[in-house]
Scaffold this motif. Structure first.
Motif, PDB file in Angstrom:
ATOM      1  N   ASP A 247       0.833  -1.199   0.000  1.00 52.70           N
ATOM      2  CA  ASP A 247       0.000   0.000   0.000  1.00 52.70           C
ATOM      3  C   ASP A 247       0.872   1.257   0.000  1.00 52.70           C
ATOM      4  O   ASP A 247       0.519   2.267  -0.619  1.00 52.70           O
ATOM      5  N   GLU A 248       1.999   1.192   0.706  1.00 55.22           N
ATOM      6  CA  GLU A 248       2.908   2.339   0.725  1.00 55.22           C
ATOM      7  C   GLU A 248       3.423   2.646  -0.677  1.00 55.22           C
ATOM      8  O   GLU A 248       3.491   3.818  -1.085  1.00 55.22           O
ATOM      9  N   ASP A 251       0.532   4.159  -2.742  1.00 48.67           N
ATOM     10  CA  ASP A 251       0.289   5.555  -2.342  1.00 48.67           C
ATOM     11  C   ASP A 251       1.370   6.481  -2.894  1.00 48.67           C
ATOM     12  O   ASP A 251       1.080   7.602  -3.330  1.00 48.67           O
ATOM     13  N   THR A 252       2.620   6.023  -2.861  1.00 47.21           N
ATOM     14  CA  THR A 252       3.725   6.834  -3.378  1.00 47.21           C
ATOM     15  C   THR A 252       3.554   7.080  -4.869  1.00 47.21           C
ATOM     16  O   THR A 252       3.727   8.204  -5.357  1.00 47.21           O
ATOM     17  N   LYS A 255       0.688   9.659  -5.454  1.00 41.69           N
ATOM     18  CA  LYS A 255       0.837  11.066  -5.048  1.00 41.69           C
ATOM     19  C   LYS A 255       2.020  11.774  -5.702  1.00 41.69           C
ATOM     20  O   LYS A 255       2.027  13.004  -5.789  1.00 41.69           O
ATOM     21  N   ARG A 297      -6.747   2.839  -7.155  1.00 40.61           N
ATOM     22  CA  ARG A 297      -5.934   3.792  -6.379  1.00 40.61           C
ATOM     23  C   ARG A 297      -5.057   4.671  -7.267  1.00 40.61           C
ATOM     24  O   ARG A 297      -4.641   5.757  -6.852  1.00 40.61           O
TER      25      ARG A 297
END
Length: 448
Positions: A247-248, A251-252, A255, A297
């Motif tokens: 997930d990290e 997310d990176t 963003k 995502r």
């Protein structure tokens, strides 16, 4: 530094990781005063950097070697040096079967390549052989970039700990070894200062990065540091393993604007039983869930994958399920390999080996299905616009060509486009292109 009178031609085969090795060897040779020839026939020394991943790669290397031996026998070239994965894997065979080869060099000895050539060219040197511990293979040092000047590969690790049963890379390259973050960032900053706009992050498994050095998966942390380099525009990730897409990391990617919304995930299959036999993780349900998560995502993400057809024991039903899985997932990019029996691997000794013609036929079926999907995807993109980096001009077609963020260099093809007659475009320039037609499964557009 005195100029060496001998000219070297470097022929690098196989993957981008091999290409980085070749670029580092070229830098060391340049520092030692060697000049370079663009073609083997114009050189004194040819350095053949081989790939030994699958049978087709080995055959390509041997074809090249036979051509070079012919050039040597004709007196066109003087010396042949063999490096790379094939030399690492088959050193004894090279020594025995190819007396025309002047030096055989393992991956741990690349730092000494200039000294090796110096020894090789001495009178009565004989056939030389240099091998060390593969874990001592250096990933650091200057490079002479052999790609177009606006992009470069950034290797973050070498070796592999995954031990897929069909793959000989751990035997050839050794255990997984991450480079320190500060070393990678320093190299990336230097590349950016030299005009590189796109970094393509590579390793045998980029998502394992940092586990050996820092005790935790650290690709997201590394990417955040790379994104701080002002002059970089695109950062692209290849060779991500599905079970380590955290997930990290997602997310990176979501963003950070500099990370292109593109991810290469070699899945190899969707059948849980076959994946287990491959010593890989997951099954159809977990892989579908991962693809759904990525698309949700990271809106607009381009997903690339690779599949293996004809792995030992693959039934018609399992292959059909793979075709249905690929159709449902609608990967924007897909590569396919017919299973290749590699000696010394666990899979090569498995029962129920699939006939080679069946492997190839299944591969062709998947590729034809993908061609149809890509054509449909491109038709739906007519009227859309994208930022494209210019990579050349096709004089025959009278069209410029280049890539948008959804095209990785060297593997995903090109976009072709026109520009107004009073405007000349330059390689590495970024332009806005509107797509207006599809021709032979290629997007055609015009610069706005």
């Amino acid at each position: 530094m005195s100029e060496n009178k001998l000219k070297v031609a470097v022929v690098s085969l196989g993957c981008a990781k091999n290409q980085v090795d070749a670029e580092q060897m070229m830098a060391r040779l340049a520092d030692a005063g060697y000049a370079f020839a663009e073609e083997p026939g114009l050189s004194d020394i040819v350095l053949l950097n081989t790939c030994g991943f699958i049978t087709a790669a080995k055959e390509e290397a041997i074809e090249w070697l036979n051509e070079l031996i012919t050039l040597k026998n004709e007196g066109t070239i003087k010396y042949i040096v063999v490096t790379g994965c094939l030399s690492e894997r088959y050193r004894e065979e090279f020594l025995r079967e190819y007396p025309e080869v002047d030096a055989i060099v393992g991956i741990a000895e690349y730092e000494k390549i200039a000294e090796i050539l110096g020894e090789m060219t001495k009178e009565h040197a004989g056939q030389l052989c240099y091998f060390g511990k593969k874990e001592q293979h250096s990933m650091e040092g200057k490079r002479i970039i052999s790609t177009l000047p606006h992009y470069a590969y950034l290797r973050i690790a070498d070796g592999c700990d995954n031990c897929c049963t069909y793959c000989a890379i751990p035997q050839i390259r050794g255990r997984y070894r991450s480079r320190p973050i500060e070393n990678i960032v320093e190299e990336a900053r230097k590349l950016a200062e030299d005009g590189v706009k796109e970094l393509v992050v590579i390793a045998q498994d980029t998502t394992r990065y940092g586990m050996d050095l820092y005790g935790e998966l650290s690709l997201a942390k590394l990417l955040n540091e790379l994104c701080k380099i002002d002059k970089l525009k695109w950062i692209r990730i290849l060779y991500a393993y599905p079970e380590r897409i955290t997930d990290e990391l997602i997310d990176t990617m979501a963003k950070q604007d500099k990370i292109v919304k593109y991810l290469d995930i070699p899945l190899q299959h969707c059948d849980g039983g076959l994946l287990k036999k491959m010593n890989r993780h997951g099954d159809e349900n977990s892989l579908k869930a991962l693809v759904a998560k990525l698309r949700e995502r990271i809106p607009g993400i381009t997903l690339r994958t690779t599949f293996i057809t004809g792995f030992p024991g693959e039934t018609e039903e399992q292959f059909n399920a793979l075709g249905e899985f690929a159709q449902e997932m609608r990967f924007e990019r897909m590569g396919c390999f017919a299973y290749s029996e590699e000696e010394g691997t666990i899979a090569a000794a498995m029962p129920n080996q699939v006939d080679e013609e069946v492997r190839e036929h299944r591969k062709e079926i998947l590729e034809e299905q993908q061609d149809t999907r890509v054509a449909e995807m491109y038709e739906a993109m007519i009227g859309d616009e994208a930022e494209v980096v210019v990579e050349g001009f096709d004089r025959y077609a009278e069209l410029y060509f280049g890539r948008s963020a959804m095209f990785a260099p060297e593997i995903d093809g090109m976009i072709y486009f026109t520009a107004s007659k009073d405007r000349k475009l330059f390689i590495g320039e970024f332009v806005q292109v509107r797509f207006n037609e599809v021709l032979d499964n290629n997007l055609i557009g015009e610069v706005l």
